[in-house]
Design a protein around this motif. Structure first.
Motif, PDB file in Angstrom:
ATOM      1  N   VAL A  34      15.366  -8.788  11.822  1.00  0.00           N
ATOM      2  CA  VAL A  34      15.671  -7.558  11.090  1.00  0.00           C
ATOM      3  C   VAL A  34      14.624  -7.311  10.009  1.00  0.00           C
ATOM      4  CG1 VAL A  34      17.300  -6.529   9.467  1.00  0.00           C
ATOM      5  CG2 VAL A  34      18.136  -7.568  11.571  1.00  0.00           C
ATOM      6  N   GLU A  35      14.290  -8.353   9.251  1.00  0.00           N
ATOM      7  CA  GLU A  35      13.295  -8.200   8.188  1.00  0.00           C
ATOM      8  C   GLU A  35      11.938  -7.800   8.755  1.00  0.00           C
ATOM      9  OE1 GLU A  35      13.319 -11.886   6.083  1.00  0.00           O
ATOM     10  OE2 GLU A  35      15.447 -11.703   5.517  1.00  0.00           O
ATOM     11  N   THR A  36      11.603  -8.344   9.932  1.00  0.00           N
ATOM     12  CA  THR A  36      10.329  -8.000  10.581  1.00  0.00           C
ATOM     13  C   THR A  36      10.309  -6.532  10.997  1.00  0.00           C
ATOM     14  OG1 THR A  36      10.104 -10.265  11.415  1.00  0.00           O
ATOM     15  CG2 THR A  36       8.775  -8.563  12.487  1.00  0.00           C
ATOM     16  N   ILE A  37      11.427  -6.058  11.587  1.00  0.00           N
ATOM     17  CA  ILE A  37      11.503  -4.661  12.017  1.00  0.00           C
ATOM     18  C   ILE A  37      11.396  -3.729  10.815  1.00  0.00           C
ATOM     19  CG2 ILE A  37      13.000  -2.918  13.070  1.00  0.00           C
ATOM     20  CD1 ILE A  37      14.144  -5.165  14.842  1.00  0.00           C
ATOM     21  N   ILE A  38      12.070  -4.095   9.732  1.00  0.00           N
ATOM     22  CA  ILE A  38      12.020  -3.256   8.529  1.00  0.00           C
ATOM     23  C   ILE A  38      10.594  -3.194   7.975  1.00  0.00           C
ATOM     24  CG2 ILE A  38      12.785  -3.088   6.121  1.00  0.00           C
ATOM     25  CD1 ILE A  38      15.470  -4.329   7.048  1.00  0.00           C
ATOM     26  N   GLY A  39       9.945  -4.348   7.920  1.00  0.00           N
ATOM     27  CA  GLY A  39       8.566  -4.355   7.440  1.00  0.00           C
ATOM     28  C   GLY A  39       7.645  -3.562   8.339  1.00  0.00           C
ATOM     29  N   MET A  40       7.840  -3.687   9.640  1.00  0.00           N
ATOM     30  CA  MET A  40       7.029  -2.952  10.607  1.00  0.00           C
ATOM     31  C   MET A  40       7.183  -1.442  10.427  1.00  0.00           C
ATOM     32  SD  MET A  40       7.324  -3.267  14.753  1.00  0.00           S
ATOM     33  CE  MET A  40       7.447  -5.046  14.604  1.00  0.00           C
ATOM     34  N   SER A  41       8.422  -1.002  10.267  1.00  0.00           N
ATOM     35  CA  SER A  41       8.670   0.442  10.132  1.00  0.00           C
ATOM     36  C   SER A  41       8.027   0.997   8.876  1.00  0.00           C
ATOM     37  CB  SER A  41      10.173   0.711  10.136  1.00  0.00           C
ATOM     38  OG  SER A  41      10.780   0.174   8.968  1.00  0.00           O
ATOM     39  N   LYS A  42       8.038   0.207   7.791  1.00  0.00           N
ATOM     40  CA  LYS A  42       7.431   0.673   6.548  1.00  0.00           C
ATOM     41  C   LYS A  42       5.926   0.823   6.708  1.00  0.00           C
ATOM     42  CE  LYS A  42      10.869  -0.820   3.187  1.00  0.00           C
ATOM     43  NZ  LYS A  42      11.104   0.570   2.744  1.00  0.00           N
ATOM     44  N   HIS A  43       5.288  -0.174   7.347  1.00  0.00           N
ATOM     45  CA  HIS A  43       3.837  -0.103   7.548  1.00  0.00           C
ATOM     46  C   HIS A  43       3.454   1.074   8.441  1.00  0.00           C
ATOM     47  CE1 HIS A  43       2.623  -3.671   5.381  1.00  0.00           C
ATOM     48  NE2 HIS A  43       3.544  -4.405   5.998  1.00  0.00           N
ATOM     49  N   LEU A  44       4.300   1.388   9.413  1.00  0.00           N
ATOM     50  CA  LEU A  44       4.020   2.500  10.333  1.00  0.00           C
ATOM     51  C   LEU A  44       4.565   3.825   9.827  1.00  0.00           C
ATOM     52  CD1 LEU A  44       4.810   0.690  13.726  1.00  0.00           C
ATOM     53  CD2 LEU A  44       2.560   1.204  12.766  1.00  0.00           C
ATOM     54  N   LYS A  45       5.190   3.776   8.610  1.00  0.00           N
ATOM     55  CA  LYS A  45       5.739   4.981   7.982  1.00  0.00           C
ATOM     56  C   LYS A  45       6.774   5.664   8.885  1.00  0.00           C
ATOM     57  CE  LYS A  45       1.773   5.939   5.012  1.00  0.00           C
ATOM     58  NZ  LYS A  45       1.137   4.639   5.226  1.00  0.00           N
ATOM     59  N   LEU A  46       7.690   4.858   9.398  1.00  0.00           N
ATOM     60  CA  LEU A  46       8.758   5.358  10.267  1.00  0.00           C
ATOM     61  C   LEU A  46      10.092   5.288   9.540  1.00  0.00           C
ATOM     62  CD1 LEU A  46       7.819   3.508  13.584  1.00  0.00           C
ATOM     63  CD2 LEU A  46       7.274   5.873  12.974  1.00  0.00           C
ATOM     64  N   ASP A  47      10.949   6.286   9.796  1.00  0.00           N
ATOM     65  CA  ASP A  47      12.311   6.218   9.276  1.00  0.00           C
ATOM     66  C   ASP A  47      13.053   5.088   9.973  1.00  0.00           C
ATOM     67  OD1 ASP A  47      11.809   8.433   7.700  1.00  0.00           O
ATOM     68  OD2 ASP A  47      12.583   9.857   9.185  1.00  0.00           O
ATOM     69  N   LEU A  48      14.129   4.627   9.369  1.00  0.00           N
ATOM     70  CA  LEU A  48      14.839   3.481   9.910  1.00  0.00           C
ATOM     71  C   LEU A  48      16.340   3.694   9.799  1.00  0.00           C
ATOM     72  CD1 LEU A  48      14.067   0.671  11.083  1.00  0.00           C
ATOM     73  CD2 LEU A  48      14.389  -0.262   8.787  1.00  0.00           C
ATOM     74  N   ILE A  49      17.046   3.392  10.887  1.00  0.00           N
ATOM     75  CA  ILE A  49      18.509   3.426  10.904  1.00  0.00           C
ATOM     76  C   ILE A  49      19.000   2.096  11.450  1.00  0.00           C
ATOM     77  CG2 ILE A  49      20.575   4.465  11.922  1.00  0.00           C
ATOM     78  CD1 ILE A  49      19.390   6.351   9.992  1.00  0.00           C
ATOM     79  N   ALA A  50      19.899   1.444  10.701  1.00  0.00           N
ATOM     80  CA  ALA A  50      20.532   0.216  11.187  1.00  0.00           C
ATOM     81  C   ALA A  50      21.883   0.586  11.785  1.00  0.00           C
ATOM     82  CB  ALA A  50      20.698  -0.782  10.055  1.00  0.00           C
ATOM     83  N   GLU A  51      22.101   0.210  13.052  1.00  0.00           N
ATOM     84  CA  GLU A  51      23.352   0.545  13.740  1.00  0.00           C
ATOM     85  C   GLU A  51      24.380  -0.567  13.558  1.00  0.00           C
ATOM     86  OE1 GLU A  51      22.479   3.055  17.644  1.00  0.00           O
ATOM     87  OE2 GLU A  51      21.468   1.111  17.717  1.00  0.00           O
ATOM     88  N   GLY A  52      25.652  -0.189  13.683  1.00  0.00           N
ATOM     89  CA  GLY A  52      26.718  -1.182  13.712  1.00  0.00           C
ATOM     90  C   GLY A  52      27.018  -1.819  12.370  1.00  0.00           C
ATOM     91  N   VAL A  53      26.759  -1.126  11.277  1.00  0.00           N
ATOM     92  CA  VAL A  53      27.063  -1.659   9.947  1.00  0.00           C
ATOM     93  C   VAL A  53      28.569  -1.556   9.709  1.00  0.00           C
ATOM     94  CG1 VAL A  53      26.653  -1.449   7.473  1.00  0.00           C
ATOM     95  CG2 VAL A  53      24.796  -0.979   9.098  1.00  0.00           C
ATOM     96  N   GLU A  54      29.221  -2.694   9.523  1.00  0.00           N
ATOM     97  CA  GLU A  54      30.678  -2.710   9.388  1.00  0.00           C
ATOM     98  C   GLU A  54      31.171  -3.357   8.100  1.00  0.00           C
ATOM     99  OE1 GLU A  54      32.286  -4.488  12.881  1.00  0.00           O
ATOM    100  OE2 GLU A  54      31.559  -2.920  14.229  1.00  0.00           O
ATOM    101  N   THR A  55      30.309  -4.086   7.399  1.00  0.00           N
ATOM    102  CA  THR A  55      30.751  -4.767   6.179  1.00  0.00           C
ATOM    103  C   THR A  55      29.787  -4.498   5.035  1.00  0.00           C
ATOM    104  OG1 THR A  55      29.514  -6.812   6.579  1.00  0.00           O
ATOM    105  CG2 THR A  55      31.696  -6.623   7.621  1.00  0.00           C
TER     106      THR A  55
END
Length: 579
Positions: free
Chosen positions: A529-550
């Motif tokens: 997850v941390e890798t995907i978040i970092g990747m999206s920031k470097h590529l200037k992409l919006d990010l949505i995390a699915e399945g957040v329940e808590t």
């Protein structure tokens, strides 16, 4: 020595010309000349024998067909042409017809002077007076070419032209015979249904020539492995059927025999193939059904073996599976579901719900449109229960079109009502996106609904991207020019590659819920997850995390730099009237 000219017999009654008038004699001469010309010019062999069946005359065609000259056969009987292929009963029936009807006609095998035998269509007529034969006239033609043409046509009708194996028609005849035999003698037989795994990928990537070579080699391997009495057929494509007969009187023993054969076939076909410089390994899935217990018709058995084959594929491929009646129940349920799904498309029983997406401060980012089937009897059916079926049957394209249209219409309705909806995300199936007319379809929907395409996000999966990277990118650019945006759904579960991400005109990544649910439990998922978040920031992409329940999941994601969330912590999917 020069051959004697073929003689044409004179009519005995015309010999005494003194008894005829001049006009009658002239007429008779003309007729005789005509008959002589016919006798000598016809392409059919003609032979005239006396009352003792000794040959008196033959025409040139007789010599051309049999190789015997007139000198060779004069005074001999037609037995000189006997091939030995017909038994005494055949000749008894022939002479019975000649004696009773003064005529016989039929197919017979004759022998040439060279010793070669050939099929002939022959007619024998009796000429005589007062019931006594005076002459026998035989006319025949060589029908070898006709027989060959008939055999060729039969082969074309019953054998596969690519592999030389039996086709469906001949297979059906064999199954009917085997069913009768197994019922009569109470011995088991079996039907194997083979389907090569991932054959389409070979055809698409290496071409149909390599695919055809593979099919031929598969056929050759099966021929070498199986018994002569076993039939191998190709139904078409990469589907093969094997009929195994005379197994055992005991079902358990027969089943064990089939297991041994199936395992040998799996090993045999998995061995490497060298095709046009490519070394390939291809596995196969096998469905097996025994008869006569499981069915009493060709169609029943074929469906059962086919059903078992799909069960083998669903078990991971490169394996075999025996048919069980429970499988047929599932197939019937599937067919009924497909029928009802088609009906749902016609009667507009598919509707949308909308799950909101928020940032950490619970500001609305947009909605994801999710399809639901409102069944008149069963209530709401989850997409997990019908989308896989829609993918298999091709109905997904029609469903996808309806979903996209309704989502666009809904955004327009909200916009006109003064509601601020930043975007609606719509899932696009790989099959729908890969269809040739997809860009035109989307363009037509945008135009007809009057939606602002900048507020529509098309969600695609990673698996779609690797199928045809160049073609997918071209389509994405064409749709981007219309104003639409793109999101990669379930990111991290498929074929993630930085090289793809940097080339794709995407706007958003969605972290799959399987990673989110294990945050705080599985350190590996947290790293991903941390890798995907970092990747999206470097590529200037919006990010949505699915399945957040808590709250714990939300806080962990936010702390790592994610500020787009979707899940039951915020809201379940909502009907449009509840928004």
């Amino acid at each position: 020595m020069q051959e004697r000219e073929h003689r044409f017999p004179a009519n005995r009654r015309s010999a005494d010309k003194k008894s005829l008038s001049s006009a009658d004699a002239e007429s008779m001469e003309i007729k005789l000349e005509i008959y002589k010309t016919l006798f000598e010019a016809t392409s059919d062999a003609m032979m005239i024998a006396d009352e003792s069946t000794r040959i008196l005359y033959v025409n040139p065609a007789f010599t051309n067909i049999t190789g015997y000259t007139e000198q060779d056969v004069l005074g001999k009987t037609p037995r000189i042409l006997s091939s030995g292929k017909q038994d005494i009963h055949f000749y008894r029936r022939m002479w019975q017809s000649i004696t009773t009807n003064k005529r016989w006609q039929g197919e017979i095998w004759n022998k040439k002077k060279s010793g070669d035998i050939f099929p002939a269509w022959q007619t024998i007529n009796v000429i005589g007076e007062e019931g006594k034969p005076a002459h026998y006239i035989s006319v025949f033609s060589d029908i070898s070419q006709i027989k060959k043409s008939q055999a060729d046509l039969w082969t074309l009708a019953h054998y596969d032209s690519l592999t030389g194996l039996a086709n469906r028609s001949l297979l059906e005849e064999r199954i009917k015979q085997e069913l009768a035999t197994t019922i009569r003698f109470k011995i088991y037989g079996a039907l194997f249904f083979l389907d090569l795994d991932n054959f389409k990928t070979i055809n698409d990537s290496l071409g149909h020539k390599v695919g055809d070579l593979l099919l031929r080699q598969v056929a050759d391997r099966l021929r070498r492995e199986l018994r002569e009495e076993d039939m191998i057929a190709r139904l078409g494509g990469d589907e093969f059927v094997i009929v195994l007969s005379n197994l055992s009187y005991d079902k358990a023993i027969a089943s064990n025999q089939l297991k041994v054969v199936a395992e040998k076939i799996l090993d045999l076909l998995l061995m490497p193939y060298l095709l046009e410089g490519h070394e390939l390994r291809v596995s196969v899935s096998i469905g097996i059904t025994l008869f006569p217990n499981n069915g009493d018709t060709f169609d029943h058995l074929l469906r059962q073996a086919d059903t078992a084959m799909y069960a083998a594929k669903n078990s991971g491929k490169n394996t075999y599976c025996f048919f069980h009646p429970d499988m047929q129940d599932k197939v019937n349920q599937r067919l009924q579901l497909e029928k009802e799904l088609r009906n749902a498309l016609v009667h507009d029983h598919l509707g949308l719900v909308y799950q909101p997406q928020f940032n950490f401060n619970q500001q609305l980012l947009g909605y994801e449109a999710l399809v639901r089937w409102h069944h008149p009897e069963q209530g709401v059916i989850s997409p997990q229960d019908f989308i896989p079926l829609a993918e298999e049957t091709g109905l997904i394209a029609q469903i996808g079109s309806q979903v996209l249209t309704k989502a666009c219409q809904q955004w327009v309705a909200w916009h006109r009502a003064g509601k601020n909806v930043p975007h609606i995300s719509v899932n696009i199936s790989p099959k729908q996106f890969s269809s040739p007319g997809f860009v035109d379809l989307v363009s037509g929907i945008v135009e007809s609904t009057k939606v602002d395409p900048r507020h529509i996000i098309l969600e695609i999966t990673e698996g779609l991207i690797v199928q045809n990277v160049k073609g997918i990118i071209e389509k994405m650019h064409a749709l981007k020019q219309l104003g639409l945006r793109f999101s990669i759904d379930d990111f991290g579960t498929g074929y993630s590659s930085l090289s793809y991400l940097t080339r794709l005109p995407i706007d958003q990544l969605k972290i799959d819920k399987t990673f989110v649910v294990n945050l705080g439990i599985n350190d590996n998922d947290a790293v991903i997850v941390e890798t995907i978040i970092g990747m999206s920031k470097h590529l200037k992409l919006d990010l949505i995390a699915e399945g957040v329940e808590t709250w714990e999941q939300l806080e962990h994601l936010y702390r790592c730099g994610c500020d787009g969330f979707q899940g039951y912590y915020f809201s379940k999917p909502l009907n449009r009237d509840d928004i």
